[in-house]
Write a protein that holds these residues in place. Structure first.
Motif, PDB file in Angstrom:
ATOM      1  N   UNK A 450      21.763  -9.549  -8.718  1.00  0.00           N
ATOM      2  CA  UNK A 450      21.731  -8.156  -9.168  1.00  0.00           C
ATOM      3  C   UNK A 450      20.715  -8.085 -10.287  1.00  0.00           C
ATOM      4  N   UNK A 451      19.700  -7.267 -10.122  1.00  0.00           N
ATOM      5  CA  UNK A 451      18.511  -7.331 -10.964  1.00  0.00           C
ATOM      6  C   UNK A 451      18.817  -6.998 -12.413  1.00  0.00           C
ATOM      7  N   UNK A 452      19.487  -5.861 -12.670  1.00  0.00           N
ATOM      8  CA  UNK A 452      19.678  -5.408 -14.045  1.00  0.00           C
ATOM      9  C   UNK A 452      20.545  -6.356 -14.847  1.00  0.00           C
ATOM     10  N   UNK A 453      21.650  -6.801 -14.249  1.00  0.00           N
ATOM     11  CA  UNK A 453      22.583  -7.657 -14.996  1.00  0.00           C
ATOM     12  C   UNK A 453      22.230  -9.129 -14.891  1.00  0.00           C
ATOM     13  N   UNK A 454      21.328  -9.471 -13.975  1.00  0.00           N
ATOM     14  CA  UNK A 454      20.928 -10.864 -13.772  1.00  0.00           C
ATOM     15  C   UNK A 454      22.121 -11.730 -13.361  1.00  0.00           C
ATOM     16  N   UNK A 455      23.073 -11.113 -12.696  1.00  0.00           N
ATOM     17  CA  UNK A 455      24.248 -11.841 -12.218  1.00  0.00           C
ATOM     18  C   UNK A 455      23.946 -12.354 -10.813  1.00  0.00           C
ATOM     19  N   UNK A 456      24.384 -13.585 -10.544  1.00  0.00           N
ATOM     20  CA  UNK A 456      24.061 -14.225  -9.278  1.00  0.00           C
ATOM     21  C   UNK A 456      25.330 -14.708  -8.583  1.00  0.00           C
ATOM     22  N   UNK A 457      25.248 -14.820  -7.282  1.00  0.00           N
ATOM     23  CA  UNK A 457      26.341 -15.375  -6.485  1.00  0.00           C
ATOM     24  C   UNK A 457      25.743 -16.091  -5.287  1.00  0.00           C
ATOM     25  N   UNK A 458      26.441 -17.138  -4.841  1.00  0.00           N
ATOM     26  CA  UNK A 458      26.019 -17.902  -3.683  1.00  0.00           C
ATOM     27  C   UNK A 458      26.759 -17.402  -2.452  1.00  0.00           C
ATOM     28  N   UNK A 459      26.060 -17.351  -1.343  1.00  0.00           N
ATOM     29  CA  UNK A 459      26.656 -16.959  -0.064  1.00  0.00           C
ATOM     30  C   UNK A 459      26.317 -18.039   0.957  1.00  0.00           C
ATOM     31  N   UNK A 460      27.381 -18.623   1.535  1.00  0.00           N
ATOM     32  CA  UNK A 460      27.185 -19.617   2.599  1.00  0.00           C
ATOM     33  C   UNK A 460      27.512 -18.951   3.925  1.00  0.00           C
ATOM     34  N   UNK A 461      26.549 -18.932   4.816  1.00  0.00           N
ATOM     35  CA  UNK A 461      26.725 -18.308   6.119  1.00  0.00           C
ATOM     36  C   UNK A 461      26.694 -19.420   7.176  1.00  0.00           C
ATOM     37  N   UNK A 462      27.777 -19.525   7.889  1.00  0.00           N
ATOM     38  CA  UNK A 462      27.874 -20.521   8.954  1.00  0.00           C
ATOM     39  C   UNK A 462      27.788 -19.807  10.294  1.00  0.00           C
ATOM     40  N   UNK A 463      26.885 -20.293  11.162  1.00  0.00           N
ATOM     41  CA  UNK A 463      26.765 -19.687  12.486  1.00  0.00           C
ATOM     42  C   UNK A 463      27.751 -20.370  13.439  1.00  0.00           C
ATOM     43  N   UNK A 464      28.560 -19.567  14.101  1.00  0.00           N
ATOM     44  CA  UNK A 464      29.511 -20.067  15.082  1.00  0.00           C
ATOM     45  C   UNK A 464      28.777 -20.308  16.397  1.00  0.00           C
ATOM     46  N   UNK A 465      29.022 -21.517  16.929  1.00  0.00           N
ATOM     47  CA  UNK A 465      28.284 -21.883  18.136  1.00  0.00           C
ATOM     48  C   UNK A 465      28.740 -21.030  19.304  1.00  0.00           C
ATOM     49  N   UNK A 466      27.784 -20.627  20.100  1.00  0.00           N
ATOM     50  CA  UNK A 466      28.011 -19.863  21.325  1.00  0.00           C
ATOM     51  C   UNK A 466      27.213 -20.540  22.426  1.00  0.00           C
ATOM     52  N   UNK A 467      27.741 -20.420  23.618  1.00  0.00           N
ATOM     53  CA  UNK A 467      27.062 -21.057  24.738  1.00  0.00           C
ATOM     54  C   UNK A 467      25.791 -20.276  25.049  1.00  0.00           C
ATOM     55  N   UNK A 468      24.862 -20.502  24.173  1.00  0.00           N
ATOM     56  CA  UNK A 468      23.617 -19.762  24.306  1.00  0.00           C
ATOM     57  C   UNK A 468      22.465 -20.643  24.736  1.00  0.00           C
ATOM     58  N   UNK A 469      22.749 -21.925  24.906  1.00  0.00           N
ATOM     59  CA  UNK A 469      21.689 -22.845  25.312  1.00  0.00           C
ATOM     60  C   UNK A 469      21.963 -23.368  26.714  1.00  0.00           C
ATOM     61  N   UNK A 470      20.950 -23.371  27.533  1.00  0.00           N
ATOM     62  CA  UNK A 470      21.007 -23.917  28.889  1.00  0.00           C
ATOM     63  C   UNK A 470      20.620 -25.394  28.828  1.00  0.00           C
ATOM     64  N   UNK A 471      21.330 -26.212  29.585  1.00  0.00           N
ATOM     65  CA  UNK A 471      20.912 -27.620  29.612  1.00  0.00           C
ATOM     66  C   UNK A 471      19.462 -27.739  30.033  1.00  0.00           C
TER      67      UNK A 471
END
Length: 1176
Positions: A450-471
């Motif tokens: 947040x620019x004005x307050x210079x407050x920061x937070x970490x966000x961890x985003x994990x992608x859930x696997x989906x059968x989106x790849x063909x052998x």
């Protein structure tokens, strides 16, 4: 007659006492001279002390005056009395003389002549003389008395200034009539002789000096740009000199008046505190408004400083405007260290030279409890998950600080992971910016700032696997060559595929897909292809082309990929040639031609059809026959004619070889026929080898043809043929209530895809238009719901780009635009277009006149946005139209009564249901001045008094008016309608009436001046007229007392002279002029009272009663006569210019002052007083 009778009795008594004294004196001559004579007892002064006066600087032989007669009664007419000063006259200033008049010897004290010193009151004002009286020739007759000589003041000194130079500095804005300086002077003379007047040497309009106090007043408007210094010469002139008819020589003083832009006013601070709910750097805590009444540079504010209370430098002051300053924090303040707040001492400084400082003010800054809540994210570390096949624009989540400022701004700290995501700077919503299916990593770490307050937070985003790849196979195709001789179960080939999905989505099995039966099988787990039967090149196809399919175990559908596998059978020479015909026999004639074909051998080799070679093994020892090794043609090489008859039958053993294998031999039995010419006949046994070979070749040909057909087969089931389509009922517009709660359903998107499996699986996304992240769509179901609260007033519609994707390869997509209209709810109060209104109107604005139209807008729609206006301020002078906000005048206005009005105006909405919402604004109506008031004199009639001897240029009256109009309408100019022939002049700006000619009470006692005051209003100026009644106060110009030319006169009256007979005429002189010099005579005292009369005008003595010598003294001692002074005196109770009056008159005046109490405080007493000054 009663009065005269009393006087006769008095004279008779005195006459008897005189006769008795004479008798006693004559009796004394016969007594013993050695005894103290009785005469000595009568030889004495009646008073032990006498008081006399004489003026200083008197000429020689000037006699002192006494109110009572000084001297000794003559008990004997023969006495020659002499007077001599025995003491008290050390300087020899005085001489005593005797003067006999009748029975009294007067003692007269006079000044000496010659070289005697001159009397000087300023050196010595009183002499006490001891005077001895003695009778010449009689040593025993002597007596003493004391004579107190009071030296009277003469106006012989002029006033002197002390100091003689004055200098003052005044501001250009100094008001009129302000006292700017006072000059002082002294005069050693006393009484009226010590009185003097101040006046300017030259005519001066901008300044006035009080004639007696020396106070200098400002009487004109200053302009420093025109003149910044005035050199004034002030004269001090003795009043006495003027009264004596001689202006004389006065004293002069210099007054230097410097005009400048004086930094007169100090700055004044007004502090307005400001509450900031955030703990930020540069937070605003107060606004300071600084006013300075000075003009120009003196009125400009240089700075506002923190004088005390901030030792750590937590605050600083920022200038926002010409007169506005803001107090801000230099950093984020830890208020735990200031539990009781901060007390800042502030002081403002202007730009004047020298600068002025405001009074210090203390500003208390207390951080309230709600402000102690530090702005921060709800979590320092957020964990979120996301389906890896989520399309671009898919919302991950909202990440905000609490409490959140209105202007909060969010950004993602640049990093390798942040490139895959974007954040809405206003809402804090993080969404995908691209497809993540091709990204190798499945965990992303983002930092939200947040620019004005210079407050920061970490966000961890994990992608859930989906059968989106063909052998994916390791090779694009497989090709292998196999000997047909390999045994069944031999591993021919291993195919391999990789699936980047995880878990079952990435687990692969293999299978062979072919429409014909293959002599091969594949291990479903390892991908090893092996033969499942013996191979035969001659029977089976030479090339086996088939598809190996790799399938994962994902859901809801498996993803598969295929690869072409080509297996070539390598032919081995494993078959011997076979003859088509065997056991051939026949005959030829003996004359059979040489090189003629007898018969043809035909052998077939399945392995290599073109490579069979023929050969005669035996039976051709004679060399008669020739067998072509390639074609198998058997021909006659040599003629048979020479052949011995015993050789009638030949048996040829023939074989065929493919170069490696030999066929079974066959025999050709040839008989030689002699009987027939050119005879040839053969028969053979058919082996059907060709038919069998044809059948085998046909079978192989069919297998090859089938393989080619399968090779050209397209599996339409696995191809992504169709694009997903929106439902035909898909709308272009929908409406949503703006107060719909978060997570509420909005609309379900319906779509279809004719493909099967992943090719027909549809993903839903909002690819564009979701500006405020107010909406979200379910990835699988297409249900649109509220993600963040909507505000129709900020955005009344959203054009959402809805995109649908399938999961086929290649992926196909379609999009449609959906307009979402936000339906209004009454969630906004009307808001005025400006916080406050100010209007200036003429004070004579007519009733019904529209003065302003205030306007408020309600962001809501329909009746929710309809605005109704009303006045909250109770007034009968203004009203407002409830519909359009027009304010108009309903009463008569008068700026002089009320210069402005502060009105409160309410604007409310008009919803069908629910509570009204409203707002209030202020309207300040300032009445512009109209020149409707003429100048008003204060008071309506002026009464003033002036001493007749005041100097020219003296201000005798100040004219003052009140004109409540503003601007030119309130600027008044004065003029005199009559100035009595230039006797007075009136300053048109200041209203000062100055004397231009000398006054003379004896000529005119009153002046009635007509004064006109006219303003400068446009287009018509207004005027008023007043009167100034100026009373001239008489100044005692009776400077000189009347005096007789003789000390005594002697007159003779005849006995029996008729009544009225003129006896003599006395004459006195008076050096005063005019009426003050008129002399009136009267008899004051003497022995002839009641018998004589004196004409008060001519001084003639006449007889009032007949005289008889035997009863009256024939010698009349005429006493000194005193004039009758008739004066008109005026006492000014408020004047500082004292006037000397006779005592009796003064007591009378005081009594009148007590009895007559007037509003002006001026007491006028008129009394004609006749009195006698008694010298003896």
């Amino acid at each position: 007659m009663g009065q005269w009778a009393g006087m006769q009795v008095l004279f008779l008594g005195l006459s008897l006492q005189l006769l008795l004294l004479i008798f006693r004196q004559s009796a004394g001559h016969d007594q013993n001279p050695h005894v103290i004579p009785q005469d000595a007892l009568n030889f004495s002064f009646p008073n032990s002390v006498y008081h006399a006066t004489v003026y200083e600087n008197s000429a020689a032989r000037t006699y002192a005056n006494s109110k009572i007669k000084m001297g000794i009664h003559l008990s004997k007419r023969s006495w020659e009395i002499r007077y001599r000063i025995t003491s008290g006259d050390d300087e020899g200033l005085f001489k005593a003389e005797d003067y006999v008049l009748g029975d009294f010897c007067f003692l007269r004290i006079r000044t000496k002549g010659g070289n005697a010193a001159i009397l000087n009151r300023e050196i010595q004002d009183n002499y006490v003389l001891t005077v001895k009286a003695y009778v010449k020739g009689q040593a025993l007759l002597e007596t003493w008395t004391k004579v107190s000589i009071q030296v009277l003041d003469m106006n012989d000194l002029r006033p002197l200034f002390s100091p003689t130079t004055y200098s003052v500095t005044i501001a250009e804005s100094t008001p009129l009539r302000t006292s700017i300086a006072q000059v002082t002077a002294t005069d050693a003379d006393i009484g009226s002789n010590g009185e003097f007047y101040f006046f300017f040497k030259d005519k001066m309009e901008l300044f006035a000096v009080h004639p007696t106090s020396g106070v200098v007043y400002l009487s004109g408007k200053l302009n420093v740009n025109e003149q910044d210094q005035y050199d004034l010469e002030i004269m001090a002139v003795d009043r006495g000199m003027k009264l004596y008819g001689n202006n004389g020589v006065g004293s002069t003083a210099k007054l230097f008046v410097h005009i400048e832009h004086v930094n007169e006013h100090s700055p004044v601070m007004t502090i307005v505190t400001h509450s900031d709910s955030r703990l930020d750097k540069n937070s605003l805590y107060a606004i300071i408004i600084v006013e300075d009444l000075d003009e120009g540079l003196n009125g400009e504010i240089n700075s506002v400083n923190i004088m005390d209370g901030d030792p750590s430098g937590e605050f600083y002051i920022e200038k926002h405007g010409e007169k506005e300053f803001a107090i801000k924090s230099t950093k984020i303040i830890n208020w735990d260290t200031f539990p009781y707040g901060c007390n800042l001492t502030l002081q403002a400084k202007d730009r004047g030279i020298p600068p002025q400082f405001s009074a210090p003010q203390v500003l208390q800054i207390i951080f309230s409890k709600q402000k102690t809540t530090e702005a921060k994210f709800e979590q320092e570390f957020y964990v979120a998950s996301l389906n890896e096949i989520s399309p671009p624009g898919t919302i991950v989540g909202i990440f905000k600080i609490r409490p959140e400022a209105d202007d909060a701004e969010y950004i993602l700290t640049p990093s390798a992971d942040s490139s895959f995501f974007k954040i809405n700077t206003l809402t804090g919503a993080i969404s995908t910016s691209c497809w993540l299916t091709h990204v190798s990593k499945d965990i992303f770490i983002l930092e939200v700032l947040e620019v004005d307050s210079n407050v920061r937070a970490k966000v961890q985003i994990t992608t859930e696997d989906t059968n989106d790849n063909t052998p994916e196979f390791s090779q694009s195709y497989y090709e292998v060559f196999v000997n047909e001789s390999v045994p069944a179960g031999t591993n021919i080939l291993t195919v391999s595929a990789v699936d980047e999905d995880k878990g079952e989505n990435g687990y692969i099995t293999y299978s062979i897909h072919c429409h014909q039966q293959l002599p091969f099988t594949i291990n479903q787990f390892s991908g090893v292809i092996s033969s499942n039967t013996d191979l035969d090149f001659e029977v089976s196809p030479e090339v086996f082309v088939f598809v190996v399919r790799a399938s994962d175990w994902g859901s809801p559908y498996r993803r598969e990929s295929e690869v072409n596998v080509t297996i070539h059978l390598q032919n081995l020479n494993d078959n011997k040639p076979l003859f088509e015909k065997v056991a051939c026999k026949g005959g030829i004639s003996v004359d059979f031609p040489v090189d003629e074909i007898i018969t043809t051998m035909s052998a077939i080799d399945i392995d290599e059809l073109e490579l069979v070679k023929y050969k005669i093994i035996s039976g051709n020892e004679l060399g008669l026959f020739d067998l072509n090794p390639d074609s198998g043609v058997l021909a006659l090489r040599n003629s048979l004619s020479t052949l011995s008859p015993k050789y009638s039958i030949f048996s040829l053993k023939i074989t065929a070889t493919d170069g490696e294998n030999f066929s079974d031999p066959m025999f050709v039995n040839i008989s030689i026929v002699h009987e027939k010419s050119l005879y040839k006949h053969f028969t053979c046994k058919e082996t059907s080898v060709a038919q069998k070979l044809a059948e085998k070749l046909l079978k192989k040909s069919k297998a090859i043809t089938k393989s080619k057909i399968e090779e050209g087969f397209i599996d339409l089931f696995s191809i992504n043929r169709q694009t997903p389509q929106f439902d035909k009922a898909f709308p272009t517009d929908i409406a949503v209530q703006e107060d719909l709660k978060v997570a509420s359903s909005v609309f379900k998107v319906n779509a279809y895809d004719g493909d099967a499996g992943f090719n027909g699986q549809i993903l839903y996304s909002i690819s564009d238009g979701n500006t405020d992240n107010c909406f979200n769509i379910d990835l699988w179901t297409g249900l649109i719901s509220v993600f963040l609260p909507m505000d129709r007033e900020k955005r009344d519609r959203y054009i959402l780009n809805l995109t649908i994707y399938d999961l086929g390869r290649p992926q196909k997509a379609s999009w449609r635009l959906l307009t979402v209209h936000i339906a209004d709810t009454n969630d906004n109060a009307p808001q005025f277009l400006q916080e406050g209104h100010k209007i200036v109107i003429p004070e004579n604005t007519a009733i019904g006149t529209v003065i302003i139209q205030v306007e408020a807008t309600d962001k809501d729609l329909g009746v929710n946005g309809e605005v109704v206006y009303s006045l909250l301020t109770s007034t009968t002078l203004f009203s407002i139209n409830s519909t359009n906000g027009i304010v108009y005048v309903t009463g008569q206005l008068d700026r002089e009564l009320v210069p402005f009005y502060n009105l409160k105006i309410k604007a409310r909405d008009n919803p069908d249901k629910g509570r009204h919402k409203f707002s209030v604004t202020s309207l300040k109506v300032i009445l512009e001045d109209v020149n409707d008031c003429p100048p008003l004199f204060i008071p309506s009639v002026y009464k003033a008094r002036a001493l007749e001897d005041i100097p020219l240029g003296t201000v005798v009256a100040w004219i003052e008016t009140q004109d409540p109009d503003l601007g030119f309408g309130g600027q008044v100019r004065y003029s005199l309608i009559n100035d009595h022939n230039g006797w007075f002049e009136l300053d048109r700006n200041s209203g000062a009436i100055r004397l231009t000619k000398e006054l003379d009470y004896e000529m005119q006692q009153f002046y009635n001046l007509t004064v006109k005051a006219k303003d400068k209003g446009k287009p018509v100026s207004l005027l008023s007229v007043s009167f100034v009644e100026l009373e001239v106060i008489d100044v005692n110009e009776n400077l000189y007392a009347p005096y007789f030319s003789h000390f005594a006169l002697t007159g003779i009256v005849e006995e029996n002279a008729p009544i009225g007979t003129t006896l003599l005429q006395v004459s006195a002189q008076d050096e005063d002029a005019g009426r003050d010099g008129e002399i009136h005579y009267s008899i004051r005292d003497g022995s002839g009272l009641g018998r004589f009369a004196i004409d008060e005008e001519t001084g003639e003595f006449s007889l009032m009663k007949k005289m008889y010598v035997h009863s009256h003294i024939n010698e009349l001692m005429l006493k000194r006569l005193q004039e009758l002074v008739q004066e008109t005196k005026t006492l000014n109770g408020t004047s500082h210019w004292p006037t000397v009056f006779p005592l009796k008159f003064l007591l009378k005046a005081i009594q009148l002052q007590k009895e007559n109490k007037t509003e002006t405080g001026q007491i006028v007493a008129y009394e004609e007083q006749t009195y006698y000054l008694t010298d003896w």
